[in-house]
Scaffold this active site. Structure first.
Site, short mmCIF file in Angstrom:
data_model
loop_
_atom_site.label_atom_id
_atom_site.label_comp_id
_atom_site.label_asym_id
_atom_site.label_seq_id
_atom_site.Cartn_x
_atom_site.Cartn_y
_atom_site.Cartn_z
N LEU A 21 26.28 -13.43 42.66
CA LEU A 21 26.54 -12.11 43.13
C LEU A 21 28.17 -11.93 43.81
O LEU A 21 28.69 -13.07 44.18
CB LEU A 21 25.64 -11.91 44.51
N ASP A 22 28.83 -10.80 43.49
CA ASP A 22 30.08 -10.77 43.89
C ASP A 22 30.26 -11.08 45.35
O ASP A 22 29.44 -11.07 45.98
CB ASP A 22 30.66 -9.33 43.71
N ILE A 23 31.39 -11.40 45.98
CA ILE A 23 31.71 -11.82 47.34
C ILE A 23 31.19 -10.60 48.34
O ILE A 23 30.88 -11.03 49.15
CB ILE A 23 33.15 -12.38 47.43
N HIS A 44 31.20 -8.33 37.58
CA HIS A 44 31.40 -7.02 38.25
C HIS A 44 30.64 -5.88 37.43
O HIS A 44 31.19 -4.61 37.36
CB HIS A 44 32.93 -6.69 38.17
N THR A 81 29.17 -8.45 47.55
CA THR A 81 27.54 -7.82 47.13
C THR A 81 26.80 -8.58 48.05
O THR A 81 26.67 -9.87 48.27
CB THR A 81 27.13 -8.09 45.67
#
Length: 246
Positions: free
Chosen positions: A102-104, A187, A106
């Protein structure tokens, strides 16, 4: 399995500490005498005690984390905090790792496990495991956007995404939506929205396959999956939509 490995897997201590415990007579295996660290035991049949406490062997660990923003989906990073920093000490000896990324910024459902076979099954593109997200998007999300997501979107780097599902919960200057995809490109959801002229302001994963994020789990909260939840994660059964406005 060696006795010292069994004890290490149970989180009793380091290998050196365990050897001292065995030599000091603080470990007991029913029906065995003169215990040594290297003796072989049957983890499914032998009964093992340490300091008088009966041990229960568990090979794999499956954890649900409600990932907060600001943490990398990694086991270590020299600059940023990682999701492993949120794992209680009692689970660290299992050496769990996050399943996917998961993106930082998110939030939401993050699975941590030491079961490499399950992780591969969930992440392999051939299995088309669906992942659902709640998102807040700058701009009015309309029917044309939903069709574009359904048909797959050509990203700026030339990659054609697979079909996704976009559902509008509430439209407006900031629209609230649910997005389901079966891929996990870098992303990806942010890039898909960028291609239809919109910006993702907030993103939270609320479901993976059939497993929904526990709405009672606060950001940063973590717990073991139940057997029923593990079945949902593997086989895709779920009776709750999860997520919502966050």
């Amino acid at each position: 399995m060696r006795l010292d490995k069994y004890l290490a897997d149970c989180g009793i201590g380091t290998r050196s500490e365990i050897k001292k415990m065995i030599r000091a007579g603080r470990v007991c295996v029913t029906g065995r005498e003169k215990l040594r660290p290297e003796i072989q035991i049957d983890e499914n049949a032998d009964v093992v005690f340490a300091d008088g406490k009966k041990l229960s062997y568990q090979k794999f660990i499956y954890l649900m984390l409600n990932k907060p923003a600001g943490y990398l989906s990694a086991t270590w990073d020299k600059r940023s905090p990682v999701v492993l920093d949120l794992v209680p000490e009692e689970y660290l000896h299992y050496e769990p790792f996050p399943v996917g990324r998961l993106d930082i910024d998110t939030e939401g459902l993050c699975i941590l496990t030491n079961d490499g076979q399950l992780a591969h099954r969930l992440l392999s593109p051939v299995n088309h495991i669906p992942k659902m997200y709640y998102a807040e998007v700058e701009g009015f999300v309309n029917a044309a956007d939903c069709r574009a997501f359904s048909e797959g979107i050509l990203l700026e780097d030339g990659y054609q995404t697979k079909s996704g599902h976009l559902k509008v919960i509430e439209d407006g200057a900031v629209s609230k939506v649910q997005v389901t995809i079966t891929e996990g490109k870098f992303h990806q959801i942010k890039r898909m929205f960028a291609c239809v002229g919109k910006t993702v302001l907030y993103l939270k994963r609320i479901k993976m396959n059939g497993l929904c994020l526990d709405e009672n789990l606060k950001p940063g909260g973590i717990r073991e999956l139940t057997l029923e939840e593990l079945e949902m994660l593997i086989n895709g059964e779920c009776h709750s939509a999860g997520g919502g406005n966050s």
